[in-house]
Design a protein around this motif. Structure first.
Motif, PDB file in Angstrom:
ATOM      1  N   GLN A  72     -11.553 113.675 -25.161  1.00 35.69           N
ATOM      2  CA  GLN A  72     -11.079 113.902 -23.795  1.00 35.69           C
ATOM      3  C   GLN A  72     -11.655 112.858 -22.830  1.00 35.69           C
ATOM      4  O   GLN A  72     -10.941 112.343 -21.967  1.00 35.69           O
ATOM      5  CB  GLN A  72     -11.452 115.317 -23.338  1.00 35.69           C
ATOM      6  CG  GLN A  72     -10.828 115.707 -21.997  1.00 35.69           C
ATOM      7  CD  GLN A  72      -9.297 115.741 -22.070  1.00 35.69           C
ATOM      8  OE1 GLN A  72      -8.717 116.498 -22.838  1.00 35.69           O
ATOM      9  NE2 GLN A  72      -8.636 114.901 -21.265  1.00 35.69           N
ATOM     10  N   SER A  73     -12.950 112.534 -23.000  1.00 40.79           N
ATOM     11  CA  SER A  73     -13.590 111.535 -22.128  1.00 40.79           C
ATOM     12  C   SER A  73     -12.890 110.187 -22.240  1.00 40.79           C
ATOM     13  O   SER A  73     -12.660 109.499 -21.239  1.00 40.79           O
ATOM     14  CB  SER A  73     -15.058 111.330 -22.512  1.00 40.79           C
ATOM     15  OG  SER A  73     -15.742 112.530 -22.382  1.00 40.79           O
ATOM     16  N   ASP A  74     -12.543 109.817 -23.467  1.00 40.32           N
ATOM     17  CA  ASP A  74     -11.863 108.540 -23.665  1.00 40.32           C
ATOM     18  C   ASP A  74     -10.460 108.553 -23.085  1.00 40.32           C
ATOM     19  O   ASP A  74     -10.013 107.559 -22.496  1.00 40.32           O
ATOM     20  CB  ASP A  74     -11.819 108.192 -25.159  1.00 40.32           C
ATOM     21  CG  ASP A  74     -12.930 107.219 -25.524  1.00 40.32           C
ATOM     22  OD1 ASP A  74     -13.937 107.679 -26.078  1.00 40.32           O
ATOM     23  OD2 ASP A  74     -12.792 106.017 -25.214  1.00 40.32           O
ATOM     24  N   ILE A  75      -9.753 109.673 -23.249  1.00 34.19           N
ATOM     25  CA  ILE A  75      -8.401 109.781 -22.678  1.00 34.19           C
ATOM     26  C   ILE A  75      -8.495 109.685 -21.157  1.00 34.19           C
ATOM     27  O   ILE A  75      -7.707 108.986 -20.515  1.00 34.19           O
ATOM     28  CB  ILE A  75      -7.724 111.093 -23.114  1.00 34.19           C
ATOM     29  CG1 ILE A  75      -7.423 111.065 -24.612  1.00 34.19           C
ATOM     30  CG2 ILE A  75      -6.431 111.320 -22.315  1.00 34.19           C
ATOM     31  CD1 ILE A  75      -6.850 112.355 -25.166  1.00 34.19           C
ATOM     32  N   ASP A  76      -9.492 110.365 -20.597  1.00 30.74           N
ATOM     33  CA  ASP A  76      -9.683 110.318 -19.142  1.00 30.74           C
ATOM     34  C   ASP A  76      -9.945 108.884 -18.662  1.00 30.74           C
ATOM     35  O   ASP A  76      -9.611 108.522 -17.539  1.00 30.74           O
ATOM     36  CB  ASP A  76     -10.852 111.224 -18.719  1.00 30.74           C
ATOM     37  CG  ASP A  76     -10.527 112.689 -18.914  1.00 30.74           C
ATOM     38  OD1 ASP A  76      -9.336 113.012 -19.117  1.00 30.74           O
ATOM     39  OD2 ASP A  76     -11.458 113.519 -18.894  1.00 30.74           O
ATOM     40  N   ALA A  77     -10.568 108.087 -19.549  1.00 28.90           N
ATOM     41  CA  ALA A  77     -10.857 106.686 -19.197  1.00 28.90           C
ATOM     42  C   ALA A  77      -9.660 105.781 -19.490  1.00 28.90           C
ATOM     43  O   ALA A  77      -9.758 104.558 -19.365  1.00 28.90           O
ATOM     44  CB  ALA A  77     -12.090 106.211 -19.970  1.00 28.90           C
ATOM     45  N   GLY A  78      -8.557 106.385 -19.919  1.00 26.87           N
ATOM     46  CA  GLY A  78      -7.339 105.610 -20.137  1.00 26.87           C
ATOM     47  C   GLY A  78      -7.156 105.090 -21.549  1.00 26.87           C
ATOM     48  O   GLY A  78      -6.244 104.311 -21.818  1.00 26.87           O
ATOM     49  N   HIS A  79      -8.026 105.516 -22.470  1.00 24.30           N
ATOM     50  CA  HIS A  79      -7.890 105.058 -23.852  1.00 24.30           C
ATOM     51  C   HIS A  79      -6.982 106.017 -24.631  1.00 24.30           C
ATOM     52  O   HIS A  79      -7.185 107.232 -24.578  1.00 24.30           O
ATOM     53  CB  HIS A  79      -9.267 104.976 -24.530  1.00 24.30           C
ATOM     54  CG  HIS A  79     -10.209 104.058 -23.823  1.00 24.30           C
ATOM     55  ND1 HIS A  79     -11.527 104.383 -23.584  1.00 24.30           N
ATOM     56  CD2 HIS A  79     -10.021 102.833 -23.279  1.00 24.30           C
ATOM     57  CE1 HIS A  79     -12.109 103.391 -22.915  1.00 24.30           C
ATOM     58  NE2 HIS A  79     -11.217 102.442 -22.724  1.00 24.30           N
ATOM     59  N   LEU A  80      -6.027 105.460 -25.347  1.00 26.57           N
ATOM     60  CA  LEU A  80      -5.033 106.304 -26.019  1.00 26.57           C
ATOM     61  C   LEU A  80      -4.934 106.052 -27.519  1.00 26.57           C
ATOM     62  O   LEU A  80      -4.225 106.751 -28.222  1.00 26.57           O
ATOM     63  CB  LEU A  80      -3.647 106.077 -25.392  1.00 26.57           C
ATOM     64  CG  LEU A  80      -3.539 106.351 -23.878  1.00 26.57           C
ATOM     65  CD1 LEU A  80      -2.180 105.908 -23.359  1.00 26.57           C
ATOM     66  CD2 LEU A  80      -3.773 107.829 -23.580  1.00 26.57           C
ATOM     67  N   GLN A  81      -5.654 105.026 -28.001  1.00 26.60           N
ATOM     68  CA  GLN A  81      -5.558 104.688 -29.425  1.00 26.60           C
ATOM     69  C   GLN A  81      -6.910 104.946 -30.097  1.00 26.60           C
ATOM     70  O   GLN A  81      -7.908 104.303 -29.767  1.00 26.60           O
ATOM     71  CB  GLN A  81      -5.159 103.218 -29.592  1.00 26.60           C
ATOM     72  CG  GLN A  81      -3.744 102.951 -29.049  1.00 26.60           C
ATOM     73  CD  GLN A  81      -3.330 101.510 -29.250  1.00 26.60           C
ATOM     74  OE1 GLN A  81      -4.036 100.596 -28.817  1.00 26.60           O
ATOM     75  NE2 GLN A  81      -2.193 101.293 -29.898  1.00 26.60           N
ATOM     76  N   PHE A  82      -6.902 105.896 -31.027  1.00 27.23           N
ATOM     77  CA  PHE A  82      -8.151 106.334 -31.652  1.00 27.23           C
ATOM     78  C   PHE A  82      -8.134 106.126 -33.167  1.00 27.23           C
ATOM     79  O   PHE A  82      -7.154 106.459 -33.839  1.00 27.23           O
ATOM     80  CB  PHE A  82      -8.382 107.830 -31.402  1.00 27.23           C
ATOM     81  CG  PHE A  82      -8.675 108.161 -29.964  1.00 27.23           C
ATOM     82  CD1 PHE A  82      -9.983 108.220 -29.500  1.00 27.23           C
ATOM     83  CD2 PHE A  82      -7.631 108.412 -29.079  1.00 27.23           C
ATOM     84  CE1 PHE A  82     -10.249 108.523 -28.170  1.00 27.23           C
ATOM     85  CE2 PHE A  82      -7.893 108.718 -27.748  1.00 27.23           C
ATOM     86  CZ  PHE A  82      -9.200 108.772 -27.288  1.00 27.23           C
ATOM     87  N   VAL A  83      -9.249 105.607 -33.663  1.00 24.25           N
ATOM     88  CA  VAL A  83      -9.515 105.614 -35.096  1.00 24.25           C
ATOM     89  C   VAL A  83     -10.652 106.607 -35.299  1.00 24.25           C
ATOM     90  O   VAL A  83     -11.718 106.454 -34.695  1.00 24.25           O
ATOM     91  CB  VAL A  83      -9.940 104.222 -35.624  1.00 24.25           C
ATOM     92  CG1 VAL A  83     -10.330 104.307 -37.094  1.00 24.25           C
ATOM     93  CG2 VAL A  83      -8.827 103.204 -35.408  1.00 24.25           C
ATOM     94  N   VAL A  84     -10.427 107.639 -36.109  1.00 23.93           N
ATOM     95  CA  VAL A  84     -11.492 108.584 -36.393  1.00 23.93           C
ATOM     96  C   VAL A  84     -11.978 108.333 -37.814  1.00 23.93           C
ATOM     97  O   VAL A  84     -11.258 108.539 -38.792  1.00 23.93           O
ATOM     98  CB  VAL A  84     -11.039 110.052 -36.212  1.00 23.93           C
ATOM     99  CG1 VAL A  84     -12.181 111.001 -36.549  1.00 23.93           C
ATOM    100  CG2 VAL A  84     -10.560 110.281 -34.772  1.00 23.93           C
ATOM    101  N   ASP A  85     -13.193 107.823 -37.903  1.00 24.53           N
ATOM    102  CA  ASP A  85     -13.784 107.451 -39.189  1.00 24.53           C
ATOM    103  C   ASP A  85     -14.581 108.647 -39.734  1.00 24.53           C
ATOM    104  O   ASP A  85     -15.589 109.051 -39.160  1.00 24.53           O
ATOM    105  CB  ASP A  85     -14.701 106.239 -38.980  1.00 24.53           C
ATOM    106  CG  ASP A  85     -15.335 105.753 -40.276  1.00 24.53           C
ATOM    107  OD1 ASP A  85     -15.039 106.333 -41.338  1.00 24.53           O
ATOM    108  OD2 ASP A  85     -16.140 104.800 -40.206  1.00 24.53           O
ATOM    109  N   CYS A  86     -14.109 109.193 -40.843  1.00 24.87           N
ATOM    110  CA  CYS A  86     -14.707 110.418 -41.401  1.00 24.87           C
ATOM    111  C   CYS A  86     -15.588 110.136 -42.620  1.00 24.87           C
ATOM    112  O   CYS A  86     -15.908 111.053 -43.374  1.00 24.87           O
ATOM    113  CB  CYS A  86     -13.601 111.394 -41.789  1.00 24.87           C
ATOM    114  SG  CYS A  86     -12.572 111.918 -40.400  1.00 24.87           S
ATOM    115  N   ALA A  87     -15.994 108.866 -42.799  1.00 26.95           N
ATOM    116  CA  ALA A  87     -16.757 108.512 -44.008  1.00 26.95           C
ATOM    117  C   ALA A  87     -18.049 109.304 -44.147  1.00 26.95           C
ATOM    118  O   ALA A  87     -18.496 109.603 -45.258  1.00 26.95           O
ATOM    119  CB  ALA A  87     -17.058 107.014 -44.000  1.00 26.95           C
ATOM    120  N   LYS A  88     -18.666 109.681 -43.009  1.00 28.48           N
ATOM    121  CA  LYS A  88     -19.918 110.435 -43.078  1.00 28.48           C
ATOM    122  C   LYS A  88     -19.717 111.901 -42.697  1.00 28.48           C
ATOM    123  O   LYS A  88     -20.693 112.623 -42.441  1.00 28.48           O
ATOM    124  CB  LYS A  88     -20.957 109.800 -42.151  1.00 28.48           C
ATOM    125  CG  LYS A  88     -21.419 108.435 -42.640  1.00 28.48           C
ATOM    126  CD  LYS A  88     -22.486 107.880 -41.713  1.00 28.48           C
ATOM    127  CE  LYS A  88     -22.972 106.525 -42.189  1.00 28.48           C
ATOM    128  NZ  LYS A  88     -23.855 105.883 -41.196  1.00 28.48           N
TER     129      LYS A  88
END
Lengths: 122, 145
Positions: free
Chosen positions: A37-53
């Motif tokens: 949500q914080s990133d969306i609020d900052a205008g970021h819309l493209q996310f990579v979610v790295d689940c390796a750990k």
């Protein structure tokens, strides 16, 4: 139990990379939700979610991926998921996430996918 | 020879903070019962989902309430009973919906129950709202298969 869940945030160009570490359950999911949500609020819309750990996920964690995806895609963004361990991938598979989300091996593959298909058509 | 039953009980305050403790408990018992690594992971998730439902829905995040998890195994089965005295949220009554529809409605309801049904061999629910609700799940032990 010290530090059961943490998120490391970084950027690759315009992409936000969130690397999850530990377990994502009903207790820790709100932290993940706030991070996105914080990133969306900052205008970021493209996310990579790295689940390796990421050692564990329950439906509460999956709910975070579900909660934002429609809004992000409507605005031209997306969430690409990578690095799933077999244990975590099994949960994504049971619930049919592979049909609705781009799930790729690692962060470079996720970056590549964003270049090729910015918004997964479903 | 009479089959020996091993019974373990965990009784914890109803808060999501205790989900990790609950998973640790069932993981240890499942390993002792002889489940393989994949089956232990399946049981861990099913019990987590059941307890999260109790904590969030049956008790409405009331930390003064208790969640009881009982694990019983013998030669053939590992049974998990999740017991609460809450308002009797019946997860089996949550309709199954397509993931795509849930996303469109911005809802995640029912995913936990779908996982439980997929991961366990049997699921039963006894409900007496405000008195005693019990979700009983069975995992068959496939020894030597």
């Amino acid at each position: 139990m010290a530090n059961p869940f943490s998120i490391a945030r970084s950027s690759v160009g315009e992409l936000t990379v969130l690397a999850l570490d530990g377990f994502l359950d009903a207790h820790t999911a709100p932290e993940f939700e706030s991070a996105i949500q914080s990133d969306i609020d900052a205008g970021h819309l493209q996310f990579v979610v790295d689940c390796a750990k990421l050692t564990y996920i329950s439906s509460a964690g999956l709910g975070v991926f579900m909660g934002f995806i429609e809004e992000l895609r409507e605005r031209g963004g997306d969430i690409k998921i990578c690095g799933l361990t077999p244990k975590v991938e099994q949960v994504f598979e049971i619930l049919g996430f592979h049909a609705l989300y781009d799930i790729v091996p690692d962060v470079p593959a996720a970056v590549q996918r964003f270049a090729e298909v910015p918004v997964k058509p479903v | 020879m009479t089959a020996i039953e091993n019974t373990f009980t965990l009784d914890v305050p109803s808060t999501t903070e205790n989900l990790a403790l609950i998973r640790e408990f069932v993981t240890r018992v499942a390993a002792q019962a002889g489940l393989n690594e994949t089956e232990v992971g399946q049981l861990e998730l099913a019990v987590d989902e059941a307890c999260a439902n109790v904590i969030e829905h049956a008790y409405g995040d009331d930390k003064t309430k208790q969640v009881i998890v009982r694990a019983i195994f013998d030669e053939d089965t590992l049974r998990i009973h999740v017991i609460d005295t809450g308002k009797g949220f019946d997860p089996t009554q949550v309709p199954e919906q397509e993931l795509k529809d849930l996303i469109a409605k911005r809802r995640t309801g029912g995913l936990g129950m779908r996982l439980i049904k997929t991961l366990m061999d049997e699921v039963h629910y006894d409900i007496e709202p405000g008195k005693r609700n019990e979700l009983r799940m069975v995992k068959k032990l496939r020894r030597g298969e």
